[in-house]
Design a protein around this motif. Structure first.
Motif, PDB file in Angstrom:
ATOM      1  N   LYS A   1      34.286  69.376  60.176  1.00 23.86           N
ATOM      2  CA  LYS A   1      35.553  68.653  60.365  1.00 23.86           C
ATOM      3  C   LYS A   1      35.313  67.228  60.831  1.00 23.86           C
ATOM      4  O   LYS A   1      36.002  66.296  60.411  1.00 23.86           O
ATOM      5  N   ARG A   2      34.349  67.052  61.749  1.00 20.17           N
ATOM      6  CA  ARG A   2      34.087  65.721  62.298  1.00 20.17           C
ATOM      7  C   ARG A   2      33.515  64.766  61.256  1.00 20.17           C
ATOM      8  O   ARG A   2      33.766  63.577  61.300  1.00 20.17           O
TER       9      ARG A   2
ATOM     10  N   TRP B   1      32.002  74.801  61.769  1.00 23.02           N
ATOM     11  CA  TRP B   1      33.267  74.266  61.236  1.00 23.02           C
ATOM     12  C   TRP B   1      33.641  72.954  61.916  1.00 23.02           C
ATOM     13  O   TRP B   1      34.144  72.030  61.268  1.00 23.02           O
ATOM     14  N   GLN B   2      33.402  72.847  63.224  1.00 21.43           N
ATOM     15  CA  GLN B   2      33.719  71.608  63.935  1.00 21.43           C
ATOM     16  C   GLN B   2      32.865  70.452  63.438  1.00 21.43           C
ATOM     17  O   GLN B   2      33.346  69.331  63.285  1.00 21.43           O
TER      18      GLN B   2
END
Length: 174
Positions: free
Chosen positions: A27-28, A23-24
């Motif tokens: 998001k990035r 997920w990170q």
């Protein structure tokens, strides 16, 4: 479910990372809109084949899986802490601005109410003065009114007669 759909958990296990790491990464990378590659049933997100390829390619550029997972977890925690601190500061500043604006609005409202009260008092004073003046003029007219009116009419008549006498008929012809 079709065999080509995988959950985020299955992808994470396959890549050797955590769900949060996936997920990170998503998001990035703001250029990827994962919604077009996913479907949701209940609380579970399923990723199609194209989405799986994109997510896998994001993790190919990193070093070993264990280092990557540890690095992502540490970085994510640090970034989350910094983001949370920044967000808290922002919200505190916003609250203090709103409170100061609220105080200013209360001051302005109080000032407006005081001015409205002053206007009302002045209006009442003017009304009472007008009533007094009317009653004075009515009382004067009552006692001296008839004599005064007769004298006024006489003076007006004399002025009209004097104006008529001064006019000559040839004066209008010029």
């Amino acid at each position: 479910m079709s065999e080509n759909l995988k959950t985020i958990r299955e992808l994470a296990d396959e890549l050797g990372v955590s769900k949060q790491a996936i997920w990170q990464k998503i998001k990035r990378d703001a250029s990827i809109d994962l919604r077009q590659f996913t479907s949701t049933k209940g609380n579970t997100v399923y990723v199609n084949v194209d989405g799986q390829k994109i997510i896998k390619s994001m993790f190919k550029n990193d070093s070993s899986t264990k280092e990557r997972q540890h690095k992502d977890d540490v970085d994510d925690n640090e970034k989350d802490d910094v983001d949370t601190q920044n967000e808290v500061k922002f919200l505190r500043n916003l609250v203090s601005e709103i409170q100061s604006e609220k105080k200013e609005l209360h001051k302005l409202l109080d000032q407006q109410q005081r001015l409205a009260l002053q206007d009302k008092k002045l209006l009442e004073e003017y009304k009472s003065e007008i009533k007094e003046l009317k009653s004075l003029t009515m009382s004067k007219r009552g006692s001296e009114g008839d004599d005064f009116i007769q004298k006024e009419n006489a003076v007006e008549n004399r002025v009209k007669e004097a104006q008529n006498k001064n006019k000559k008929w040839w004066y209008f012809g010029k």
